[in-house]
Design an enzyme around this catalytic site. Sequence first.
Site, PDB file in Angstrom:
ATOM      1  N   LYS A  80      34.159  32.525  46.559  1.00 40.20           N
ATOM      2  CA  LYS A  80      34.463  31.435  45.633  1.00 40.20           C
ATOM      3  C   LYS A  80      35.761  30.760  46.061  1.00 40.20           C
ATOM      4  CE  LYS A  80      34.816  30.737  40.584  1.00 40.20           C
ATOM      5  NZ  LYS A  80      34.989  31.425  39.274  1.00 40.20           N
ATOM      6  N   SER A 155      31.801  28.962  35.907  1.00 40.80           N
ATOM      7  CA  SER A 155      32.301  28.147  36.986  1.00 40.80           C
ATOM      8  C   SER A 155      31.797  28.536  38.381  1.00 40.80           C
ATOM      9  CB  SER A 155      33.835  28.193  36.995  1.00 40.80           C
ATOM     10  OG  SER A 155      34.304  29.485  37.309  1.00 40.80           O
ATOM     11  N   SER A 179      32.370  33.307  33.947  1.00 43.35           N
ATOM     12  CA  SER A 179      32.054  32.588  35.191  1.00 43.35           C
ATOM     13  C   SER A 179      31.387  33.394  36.289  1.00 43.35           C
ATOM     14  CB  SER A 179      33.314  31.946  35.751  1.00 43.35           C
ATOM     15  OG  SER A 179      33.610  30.817  34.984  1.00 43.35           O
TER      16      SER A 179
END
EC number: 6.3.5.7
Length: 501
Positions: A80, A155, A179
């Site tokens: 990420k 997210s 997330s």
Amino acid sequence: MNELVTLTAAELGARIASREVSSEEVTQAHLDRIDEVDGDVRAFLLVDHDGARETARRIDSRIADGEKLGPLAGVPLAVKDLFCTKGLATTASSRMLEGWIPPYDSTIVTRCKDAGMVILGKTNLDEFAMGSSTETSAFGPTHNPWDLDRVPGGSGGGSAASLAAFQSPLALGTDTGGSIRQPGAVTGTVGIKPTYGSTSRYGVIAMASSLDTPGPCARTVLDAALLHQVIAGHDSMDQTTIDQPAPAIVEAANQPDVAGMRIGVVTEFAGEGYDPQVEARFDEAVEILTSAGAEIVEVSCPNFDLALPAYYLIQPAEVSSNLARYDAMRYGLRVDDDGEHSAEQVMRATRGAGFGAEAKRRIILGTYALSAGYYDAYYGSAQKVRTLIQRDFEKAWKTCDVLVSPATPTTAFRLGERTADPMAMYRSDLCTIPANMAGSPAGSFPIGLSETDGMPVGMQVMAPIMADDRVYRVGAALERLLNEKWGAPLLAKAPELRGEA
Ligand code: GLN
């Protein structure tokens, strides 16, 4: 599709260690897959073709030299874009950090590198990890591989989508309000939020520091546990990390047995606002756990309904403080720096240009909640609610070993459907936020598809602090029982694998 991209990380690691296949071949197969599908999925912000191949070759030669490396050596990993990676641009999906190249690795990235993992690239996310759909990314949204018109959650939508699209066998995520789990649920993958403080935040771009929790994303429960084991543990660079040995998560992932376990169903997470198909899959999963010998108890957690409003005071308050560092002076974007403007003007213009609408909304909300005269009414009250949620959990642990709920109220929604309505977007995290507020470990596991839209549904499993092993045990049992029922993992039902895409 090359068979190598469909294998689990555990299987890839074993084949690489026995030299049945090289890490270079495995890495190349994943890079080819990314090149093939990422124009549509857009899971990655950056793909490090050369770096990945070079690492893979180095691992291959160490293995050829007889070195004994860990179970994930040579296995590809998607990261990420909130984790700092030395020499690789790290943006947090914000214009504010566009082009910034960190001078150091986050602790977790260092640990993955030390384990011999091969970093494929950086995945898309909502800007600074604020959002539930990956649509607040300054670089455009990621698409859900099950249906490209739908969001992959957020997210960490890029990490989850990279797994569901078979671009990577493993990915790193961070979970502040859901997330990791929410994107996992809506992409048919596994996402685990470890106990807060059991995974280091050093070098992870800060959002809401009392909640931010890095964790593993995978396609199988064992793979998640293997990655979790690599990244967990005390770090002298993050003083909030817990100095205790991690629970035996890999053993738990290999023990798919819930006989005698007391599983609490949270009564508040049902009814209005819940998709009947999500509820149907959830009820079936509970039924399956019952038939495997679990004892089901109904548990009321009356303060869980207050978690969302309290989160949207605490989280923005911490955001307003953490994002103050983007002041146009130290690093990142700087506009109007022409000698004609004052420092204050440069700062204001830069923050205006660098932050997207959601980041600005939270900074303003958080600054308001912390301001003199309002602090007790907003931030202070929210902290009290946080304590009440922790008490709900403590009370629950007297009657059950884990709590379960749907991971999300609905399946993946269509791109654009909730962007104009922040409250509708925030409600995507209704079920996941309580665990963050208490610091508890929790995971999301695939439990089937909606018969209405064909999209994946996830079950959330929550456990007491430092009992992450229980999350894995229930997840592994669900995976075993459901794979037996379906005859294959859920992702084998994905349209592309069925030849329909
Ligand atoms: N969707 C939640 C938010 O927007 C949670 C985000 C996260 O866990 N990083 O704040």
